[in-house]
Design a protein around this motif. Structure first.
Motif, PDB file in Angstrom:
ATOM      1  N   UNK A 295       0.844  -1.189   0.000  1.00  0.00           N
ATOM      2  CA  UNK A 295       0.000   0.000   0.000  1.00  0.00           C
ATOM      3  C   UNK A 295       0.883   1.244   0.000  1.00  0.00           C
TER       4      UNK A 295
ATOM      5  N   UNK B 121      -1.748   4.124   1.469  1.00  0.00           N
ATOM      6  CA  UNK B 121      -3.030   3.448   1.655  1.00  0.00           C
ATOM      7  C   UNK B 121      -3.639   2.887   0.380  1.00  0.00           C
ATOM      8  N   UNK B 122      -3.009   3.170  -0.767  1.00  0.00           N
ATOM      9  CA  UNK B 122      -3.569   2.695  -2.042  1.00  0.00           C
ATOM     10  C   UNK B 122      -2.759   1.504  -2.542  1.00  0.00           C
ATOM     11  N   UNK B 123      -3.480   0.466  -2.915  1.00  0.00           N
ATOM     12  CA  UNK B 123      -2.853  -0.792  -3.338  1.00  0.00           C
ATOM     13  C   UNK B 123      -2.043  -0.618  -4.619  1.00  0.00           C
TER      14      UNK B 123
END
Lengths: 85, 619
Positions: free
Chosen positions: A54, A57-59
């Motif tokens: 992440x 927080x973003x994959x």
């Protein structure tokens, strides 16, 4: 030199630079060309164990994440395959 | 044959215990456990029945693999009409109770009617008795368990019991078995208490036969190999348990915090699975002592933990059961979230203590924590005052207040009796129903559907009220199992949720743990069923059985007033955007997903099961 934060969780905590479970994260110096792939190899993180990555927080999917360039104050988290519920 | 084909029907009003044959025609359609008992419920309990009346019936049921040596095959379910939701309830538990029921020669135990006085049920192979429980009525699960073991002089006795909360009518009381395992959700323990039943104890010595032993060992060994080699079931779950999720879900901005006002919890890492490994200052021990396993399980995700002896919850507390000062059933993710981030409490020992209380007194920690969180918001907004809370200063982050509320609910006393009605009734009573984070009156689990879109659809359509264990698209949307999908997108989530819901219903009906589905598909389950029992169980047929179960539950809910009209989320999730983190600016797109879901289910645009779909599924 700029820096960002690397966080290692679950079984990957073994790869924290100083063996400590108190802090999951540490600062990592970057240039304007440091990629996620470079960081993984530099920290000797086991590619066959890394499953979830992440960035803020973003994959990041496995196919393209190596090429992603890191920026100042980014937070990059790594997990092995995990699940629960 | 892994079926015993026998049912024990106990009529508490009449005081009778009668054996009867299992309906094998229904087995063909519904497999076992969740599906089969739901079929019995729909045939025997009218949907409009008052859940706490003697007319409600409770089904404790195993699956075809329960009691065999298939991995995780210790599962049983409790099916009844829920007093919390008014919808169908099905709560699944591990431990060693389900396998003991099968070994005693019973596929299912049915409790109907109501005993005139407190009793417990004793089953020893073929012999079943209704015995007085006056001496343990008013005692905790742990105290009752000890008394029952002493009375029967049998260390192998398996006990499923309710605590004081279940006797007092707390609407989210659980049935605990083997001290720490719970049929946790929807108030199945409350139904047991309403029947004046304190416990069911079982001892079985018959063993369980399988149809083709050689094929069975081959199939189950193949299944175990897959679990062992899978990084989730072979490494992640044994090492950190369900709590491994705390940091993942928080980092991606989907951690419900302070009654879902926020989606990132600053204290998450302090109450995470990783934190459970950290040595503490007082005695140098970590919170986590070791992991543990249920019957036949080769995953072993259970937590066994201790509370810091210097923590205020246990220090100088000689009044507590000795287990509070020793190893006991430790913190799980859902409890850590609901009692922790949802109430703003980042004190891992306070959470472990509250989890122990939930185990001792038979409480669902999800509904408990969420109800306390809703009350905290009401308190901070001034909608309730100290006069309402028995003097408790109910602010977010107040660990003492969270513990005090937990203790009061556990005993159904004072303010605890009111909190024990759940957040939906509590918030409505005090004039702010919009602050109750529930679907069908049941509290949400630990995933903000503004950051994990498919889960919003899953919560809204879940037949037992908000729940993660009916269609866990988190696996796909966050963890990449079996394939990664974008958690912030609504496209394709209707089909994904339906696939998860149907497959889960099949897993839940087979006698195995849903955690196997992180590594197994129905392709891996079918050969184990085929070797264990009669019938041609193909993956396709199991998928269809799952779909049939889902529709049967839906039809029951429709008739109970909990159908399409209840397919909705609280306004906070569809109107208030996430403030911070990766999902900032997002609301849940339920309005987009729901019509697609109805269409793909073969339901009408209004959400009704159509005649064609009923005919196709033989309903």
């Amino acid at each position: 030199m700029s820096k960002m934060t690397v966080k290692l969780f679950a079984g990957l905590m073994d790869y924290l630079p100083v063996k400590s479970t108190k802090a999951h994260g540490f600062d990592y110096p970057i240039t304007d060309a440091t990629t996620v792939g470079y960081l993984i190899d530099d920290l000797k993180l086991p590619r066959n164990v890394i499953h979830i990555v992440l960035l803020n927080g973003v994959y990041l999917d496995a196919e393209t994440r190596d090429e992603v360039i890191l920026k100042e104050n980014d937070i990059l988290g790594f997990w092995p395959a995990v699940a629960g519920g | 044959m892994s079926w015993t084909k026998k049912v024990l029907r106990i009529n508490l009003t009449a005081g009778t215990c009668s054996p009867e044959p299992l309906n094998m025609e229904w087995v063909e359609q519904f497999l076992g456990q969740r599906g089969l008992a739901t079929k019995y419920l729909t045939e025997e309990v009218p949907p409009t029945t008052d859940a706490l009346s003697p007319e409600n019936t409770m089904y404790m049921i195993t699956g075809p693999l329960t009691g065999t040596m298939a991995s995780t095959a210790g599962r049983y379910s409790v099916v009844t009409k829920s007093p919390l939701t008014g919808a169908v309830a099905c709560s699944n538990s591990g431990g060693f109770f389900g396998n003991e029921m099968k070994c005693a020669g019973w596929d299912m135990v049915i409790l109907e009617g109501k005993s005139p006085s407190p009793v417990y049920i004793s089953i020893n192979d073929d012999k079943a008795e209704i015995l007085p429980a006056d001496e343990i009525w008013g005692k905790s699960v742990w105290e009752a368990d000890e008394w029952l073991h002493t009375k029967h002089q049998d260390p192998q006795l398996r006990v499923a019991a309710i605590g004081v909360s279940g006797e007092k009518g707390v609407l989210y009381s659980a049935i605990m078995n083997d001290l720490h395992r719970a049929a946790g959700r929807s108030g199945v323990g409350t139904v047991m208490g309403s029947k004046n039943v304190k416990a069911v104890v079982i001892r079985g010595s018959k063993g369980v036969d399988v149809q083709d032993p050689k094929a069975f060992f081959d199939a189950t060994n193949a299944g175990k190999k897959i679990l062992a080699e899978n990084p989730v079931t072979g490494e992640g779950l044994p090492a950190l348990g369900t709590q491994v999720l705390m940091n993942v879900i928080n980092e991606m901005g989907a951690m419900p915090t302070n009654n879902w006002k926020d989606s990132v919890f600053e204290g998450a890492s302090k109450i995470s699975g990783e934190a459970m490994l950290e040595p503490r200052d007082s005695d140098g021990k970590a919170n986590l002592t070791r992991n543990g396993a249920c019957f036949a399980c080769t995953i072993a995700c259970q937590r066994v933990s201790t509370i810091d002896p210097e923590h205020f919850s246990v220090q100088n507390r000689d009044d507590l059961h000795p287990s509070y000062h020793a190893n006991s059933g430790g913190l799980e993710y859902e409890a850590a979230w609901a009692l922790g981030s949802d109430t703003g409490v980042d004190d891992i020992d306070a959470l472990t203590y509250a989890q122990f209380v939930c185990n001792e007194q038979g409480l669902d920690p999800i509904s408990l924590g969420s109800t306390i969180a809703a009350a905290m918001e009401m308190y901070e907004e001034g909608f309730i005052t100290k006069e309402d809370t028995d003097g408790i200063e109910l602010n977010f982050g107040n660990a003492e207040a969270m513990i005090k509320c937990t203790e009061l609910v556990a005993l159904g006393e004072g303010f605890g009796a009111e909190l024990g009605q759940g957040s939906s009734r509590f918030c409505a009573k005090h004039g702010h129903p919009e602050l109750s984070m529930t679907v069908r009156g049941q509290e949400f689990p630990a995933y903000d559907p503004r950051g994990i879109q498919g889960m919003g659809l899953g919560f809204a359509t879940s037949n037992r009220g908000a729940c993660h264990l009916r269609g866990y698209t988190v696996a796909s949307e966050v963890l990449g199992i079996p394939i990664k999908t974008d958690p912030l997108e609504t496209e394709g989530k209707a089909g994904l949720q339906i696939a998860f819901q149907n497959a889960t219903a099949a897993f839940d009906s087979a006698g195995i743990c849903i955690f196997t589905s992180f590594a197994w598909s129905l392709e891996d389950v079918a050969p184990q069923l085929n070797a264990a029992c009669e019938g041609e169980w193909t993956p396709e047929r199991l998928g269809e059985i799952g779909e049939r179960i889902w529709n049967l539950e839906r039809l029951y809910n429709d008739a109970a007033g909990q159908g399409a009209s209840a397919d909705k989320l609280p306004p906070r999730l569809t109107e208030e955007a996430v403030k911070t983190g990766p999902a900032a600016g997002k609301v849940n797109g339920l309005a987009t997903m729901l019509p697609e879901y109805y269409a793909e289910r073969g339901w009408s645009p209004e959400g009704d099961v159509t005649a064609d779909t009923k005919a196709r599924l033989g309903l």
